[in-house]
Design a protein around this motif. Sequence first.
Motif, PDB file in Angstrom:
ATOM      1  N   GLN A 126       0.822  -1.216   0.000  1.00 43.13           N
ATOM      2  CA  GLN A 126       0.000   0.000   0.000  1.00 43.13           C
ATOM      3  C   GLN A 126       0.851   1.260   0.000  1.00 43.13           C
ATOM      4  OE1 GLN A 126      -3.468  -0.326   2.907  1.00 43.13           O
ATOM      5  NE2 GLN A 126      -2.303  -2.166   3.420  1.00 43.13           N
ATOM      6  N   GLN A 127       1.915   1.223   0.787  1.00 49.35           N
ATOM      7  CA  GLN A 127       2.762   2.398   0.909  1.00 49.35           C
ATOM      8  C   GLN A 127       3.427   2.755  -0.418  1.00 49.35           C
ATOM      9  OE1 GLN A 127       5.513   2.390   4.260  1.00 49.35           O
ATOM     10  NE2 GLN A 127       7.038   3.368   2.970  1.00 49.35           N
ATOM     11  N   LEU A 128       4.012   1.751  -1.070  1.00 47.14           N
ATOM     12  CA  LEU A 128       4.707   1.997  -2.331  1.00 47.14           C
ATOM     13  C   LEU A 128       3.738   2.238  -3.477  1.00 47.14           C
ATOM     14  CD1 LEU A 128       7.592  -0.651  -2.126  1.00 47.14           C
ATOM     15  CD2 LEU A 128       7.740   1.813  -1.720  1.00 47.14           C
ATOM     16  N   GLY A 129       2.574   1.566  -3.443  1.00 49.31           N
ATOM     17  CA  GLY A 129       1.588   1.719  -4.512  1.00 49.31           C
ATOM     18  C   GLY A 129       0.652   2.884  -4.319  1.00 49.31           C
ATOM     19  N   GLY A 189       6.864  -6.347  -8.034  1.00 49.69           N
ATOM     20  CA  GLY A 189       7.751  -5.210  -8.263  1.00 49.69           C
ATOM     21  C   GLY A 189       7.751  -4.686  -9.684  1.00 49.69           C
ATOM     22  N   GLN A 190       7.246  -5.460 -10.644  1.00 51.64           N
ATOM     23  CA  GLN A 190       7.139  -4.947 -12.009  1.00 51.64           C
ATOM     24  C   GLN A 190       6.081  -3.857 -12.115  1.00 51.64           C
ATOM     25  OE1 GLN A 190       6.606  -8.018 -14.963  1.00 51.64           O
ATOM     26  NE2 GLN A 190       8.591  -8.966 -14.565  1.00 51.64           N
ATOM     27  N   SER A 191       5.102  -3.904 -11.219  1.00 50.97           N
ATOM     28  CA  SER A 191       4.037  -2.899 -11.212  1.00 50.97           C
ATOM     29  C   SER A 191       4.229  -1.848 -10.128  1.00 50.97           C
ATOM     30  CB  SER A 191       2.666  -3.574 -11.023  1.00 50.97           C
ATOM     31  OG  SER A 191       2.398  -4.478 -12.066  1.00 50.97           O
ATOM     32  N   ILE A 192       4.884  -2.249  -9.033  1.00 50.77           N
ATOM     33  CA  ILE A 192       5.119  -1.325  -7.919  1.00 50.77           C
ATOM     34  C   ILE A 192       6.620  -1.259  -7.689  1.00 50.77           C
ATOM     35  CG2 ILE A 192       4.701  -0.857  -5.476  1.00 50.77           C
ATOM     36  CD1 ILE A 192       2.065  -2.268  -5.700  1.00 50.77           C
ATOM     37  N   SER A 193       7.233  -0.204  -8.189  1.00 55.86           N
ATOM     38  CA  SER A 193       8.687  -0.068  -8.133  1.00 55.86           C
ATOM     39  C   SER A 193       9.206  -0.144  -6.693  1.00 55.86           C
ATOM     40  CB  SER A 193       9.101   1.275  -8.750  1.00 55.86           C
ATOM     41  OG  SER A 193      10.497   1.437  -8.691  1.00 55.86           O
ATOM     42  N   GLY A 194      10.232  -0.955  -6.499  1.00 54.45           N
ATOM     43  CA  GLY A 194      10.857  -1.071  -5.188  1.00 54.45           C
ATOM     44  C   GLY A 194      10.297  -2.169  -4.323  1.00 54.45           C
ATOM     45  N   PHE A 195       9.205  -2.806  -4.748  1.00 52.69           N
ATOM     46  CA  PHE A 195       8.625  -3.877  -3.938  1.00 52.69           C
ATOM     47  C   PHE A 195       9.410  -5.164  -4.146  1.00 52.69           C
ATOM     48  CE2 PHE A 195       5.791  -7.289  -2.723  1.00 52.69           C
ATOM     49  CZ  PHE A 195       5.195  -6.792  -1.569  1.00 52.69           C
ATOM     50  N   LYS A 226      14.915  -2.353   9.348  1.00 53.58           N
ATOM     51  CA  LYS A 226      14.065  -2.140   8.170  1.00 53.58           C
ATOM     52  C   LYS A 226      12.591  -2.234   8.537  1.00 53.58           C
ATOM     53  CE  LYS A 226      12.657  -4.603   3.984  1.00 53.58           C
ATOM     54  NZ  LYS A 226      12.903  -5.802   3.139  1.00 53.58           N
ATOM     55  N   ASN A 227      12.229  -3.266   9.311  1.00 49.70           N
ATOM     56  CA  ASN A 227      10.824  -3.448   9.659  1.00 49.70           C
ATOM     57  C   ASN A 227      10.337  -2.390  10.630  1.00 49.70           C
ATOM     58  OD1 ASN A 227       9.800  -5.943   8.271  1.00 49.70           O
ATOM     59  ND2 ASN A 227      11.643  -6.784   9.194  1.00 49.70           N
ATOM     60  N   GLY A 228      11.213  -1.926  11.498  1.00 43.91           N
ATOM     61  CA  GLY A 228      10.841  -0.831  12.388  1.00 43.91           C
ATOM     62  C   GLY A 228      10.496   0.420  11.602  1.00 43.91           C
ATOM     63  N   ASP A 229      11.297   0.703  10.578  1.00 39.43           N
ATOM     64  CA  ASP A 229      11.037   1.875   9.727  1.00 39.43           C
ATOM     65  C   ASP A 229       9.711   1.716   8.986  1.00 39.43           C
ATOM     66  OD1 ASP A 229      13.434   2.948  10.531  1.00 39.43           O
ATOM     67  OD2 ASP A 229      14.536   2.343   8.722  1.00 39.43           O
ATOM     68  N   LEU A 230       9.459   0.501   8.469  1.00 35.29           N
ATOM     69  CA  LEU A 230       8.233   0.263   7.717  1.00 35.29           C
ATOM     70  C   LEU A 230       7.001   0.447   8.597  1.00 35.29           C
ATOM     71  CD1 LEU A 230       6.619  -0.710   5.256  1.00 35.29           C
ATOM     72  CD2 LEU A 230       7.087  -3.060   5.982  1.00 35.29           C
ATOM     73  N   VAL A 231       7.047  -0.101   9.799  1.00 39.34           N
ATOM     74  CA  VAL A 231       5.900   0.001  10.706  1.00 39.34           C
ATOM     75  C   VAL A 231       5.644   1.453  11.093  1.00 39.34           C
ATOM     76  CG1 VAL A 231       5.056  -0.575  13.013  1.00 39.34           C
ATOM     77  CG2 VAL A 231       6.067  -2.350  11.577  1.00 39.34           C
ATOM     78  N   ARG A 232       6.714   2.197  11.362  1.00 43.55           N
ATOM     79  CA  ARG A 232       6.540   3.610  11.725  1.00 43.55           C
ATOM     80  C   ARG A 232       5.917   4.399  10.586  1.00 43.55           C
ATOM     81  NH1 ARG A 232      11.231   2.569  14.670  1.00 43.55           N
ATOM     82  NH2 ARG A 232      12.574   2.970  12.868  1.00 43.55           N
ATOM     83  N   MET A 233       6.331   4.116   9.340  1.00 40.56           N
ATOM     84  CA  MET A 233       5.811   4.875   8.197  1.00 40.56           C
ATOM     85  C   MET A 233       4.377   4.476   7.857  1.00 40.56           C
ATOM     86  SD  MET A 233       9.029   5.283   5.525  1.00 40.56           S
ATOM     87  CE  MET A 233       9.544   3.566   5.557  1.00 40.56           C
ATOM     88  N   SER A 234       4.069   3.182   8.007  1.00 39.29           N
ATOM     89  CA  SER A 234       2.738   2.693   7.606  1.00 39.29           C
ATOM     90  C   SER A 234       1.695   2.835   8.707  1.00 39.29           C
ATOM     91  CB  SER A 234       2.832   1.218   7.205  1.00 39.29           C
ATOM     92  OG  SER A 234       3.082   0.399   8.338  1.00 39.29           O
ATOM     93  N   GLY A 235       2.173   2.870   9.968  1.00 40.00           N
ATOM     94  CA  GLY A 235       1.246   2.903  11.079  1.00 40.00           C
ATOM     95  C   GLY A 235       0.613   1.552  11.377  1.00 40.00           C
ATOM     96  N   ALA A 236       1.208   0.463  10.833  1.00 38.82           N
ATOM     97  CA  ALA A 236       0.668  -0.884  11.059  1.00 38.82           C
ATOM     98  C   ALA A 236       0.654  -1.218  12.544  1.00 38.82           C
ATOM     99  CB  ALA A 236       1.509  -1.917  10.299  1.00 38.82           C
ATOM    100  N   LYS A 237      -0.423  -1.844  12.990  1.00 40.71           N
ATOM    101  CA  LYS A 237      -0.548  -2.234  14.393  1.00 40.71           C
ATOM    102  C   LYS A 237      -1.143  -3.627  14.486  1.00 40.71           C
ATOM    103  CE  LYS A 237      -1.358   2.512  16.022  1.00 40.71           C
ATOM    104  NZ  LYS A 237      -2.307   3.411  16.730  1.00 40.71           N
ATOM    105  N   LEU A 238      -0.901  -4.286  15.619  1.00 40.20           N
ATOM    106  CA  LEU A 238      -1.573  -5.551  15.879  1.00 40.20           C
ATOM    107  C   LEU A 238      -3.061  -5.275  16.063  1.00 40.20           C
ATOM    108  CD1 LEU A 238       0.804  -7.407  18.335  1.00 40.20           C
ATOM    109  CD2 LEU A 238       0.527  -7.766  15.911  1.00 40.20           C
ATOM    110  N   GLN A 239      -3.895  -6.172  15.505  1.00 45.89           N
ATOM    111  CA  GLN A 239      -5.348  -5.960  15.610  1.00 45.89           C
ATOM    112  C   GLN A 239      -5.972  -7.009  16.508  1.00 45.89           C
ATOM    113  OE1 GLN A 239      -4.576  -6.065  11.550  1.00 45.89           O
ATOM    114  NE2 GLN A 239      -6.157  -4.573  11.015  1.00 45.89           N
TER     115      GLN A 239
END
Length: 314
Positions: A164-167, A231-237, A301-314
Motif C-alpha cells: 500500500q505504501q509503495l503503490g 515489483g514490475q508494477s510497484i517499483s521497489g517492492f 528495516k521493519n521498524g522503519d516500515l511500521v513507523r511509516m505505515s502505522g501498522a498495528k496488531l489488531q
Amino acid sequence: LSVALLWFAVTLSPISAAYPERPITLIVTYPPGGTADLVARLLAPEAGKDLGQNIVVENRGGAGGMIGGALVAKAAPDGYTIMLDAANHAQNPAVQPKMLFDTLKDFAPIVYVQRVPNILVVRADNEMKTVADLIRLGKQKDPLLYYASSGPGGAQHLAGEELQQLGQFKLTHVPYKGGGPAVPDLVSGNVDVGFLAVATVASLVQSGKLKALGVSPAKSLALLAQVPPVGQSISGFDVEPWLALIAPANLPKAVAEKLKIEVEAAIKNESFQAFIQQQGSPMKVMTIDELKRFFADESRKNGDLVRMSGAKLQ
C-alpha cells in the motif's frame, strides 16, 4: 566424518566435542501444518542422523512466534534447545506492544535455512487480473478492498502494508490464525486479496481455484514462471520472508558451528533441495556473523516500515 568435523574433534573442549549426547528439541514457533512446521520436519531427521541424535520437533505457536521464542530465550545455551523461526523474529519488536525477550541480545543465530516467497492471490473469478487492477480498485475509497494475511504483525501483514505504501493505495487488513484458515475465505470471495506463502496457495493457483496477481520477490518463481513479480508494477517492492535456525544466546561457538555444519548439510540433501526448488526459494549461505548482521538489518528495516505505515496488531 568430514574434514571440518575431524578438526572440531581435535580442537573442541571435551563438552563441545561430545555434543550432542542426547536428543535435541527443535521448537517451531508456529502451529502444525504451516511452512515452518513442514521445513522443520523435513530437516530434523536428516540433520539428526548426521549429528547422531534424534531431533524432536515441538510446535509452540502463538503471538507471532513470541511464545516459542520466550521458551528458547530462557533455555540453557547448550545446543539441546533450538528453534526454527521466521521473519516475524525480526518484525516483532516493531509490532508487539510488549516483548517477552530481546530478539538480538537473547539469541544466537545459527543457519539461514531458506527464503519463503509469498503470492498475491484473488478468487479465480475476481475481476482483477493484474497488480495494476488492484491498485486502481484500491484507490477507490468505497468500497474498500480486504486483504488476508496469516496473522497480525507477521511477514504477510507487513508485505501488505509495504504494498500500500509503495503503490499509494488503501486496503483493509484481515488477519487470520495462519495461512491455511485464510484460504476458504479467499476461495469464496469473503476477502478480496491475500498475501500467502507459496506452500499454502501454489497448488490452488495451479488448479484454478485461486488466481495469482504477482509474487513477492523481485524475480519470478520457477514453480509459477508465468506470474510476474509485484515489483514490475510497484517499483521497489521486493519482499521475501525467511526461516532461520536460532539458539539461546551464549551458545558455545564450537556447538554453534557444529550445528551449522550439519544443518546446512541437511539443507543440501537431495530431498530437501527438491522441496526448495518446488517453492522457488533457494538457500542463502551466510556465516554466523553475517546472519547476526542480517537480523539487525531486518529489525531496523521493519521498524522503519511500521513507523511509516502505522501498522498495528489488531
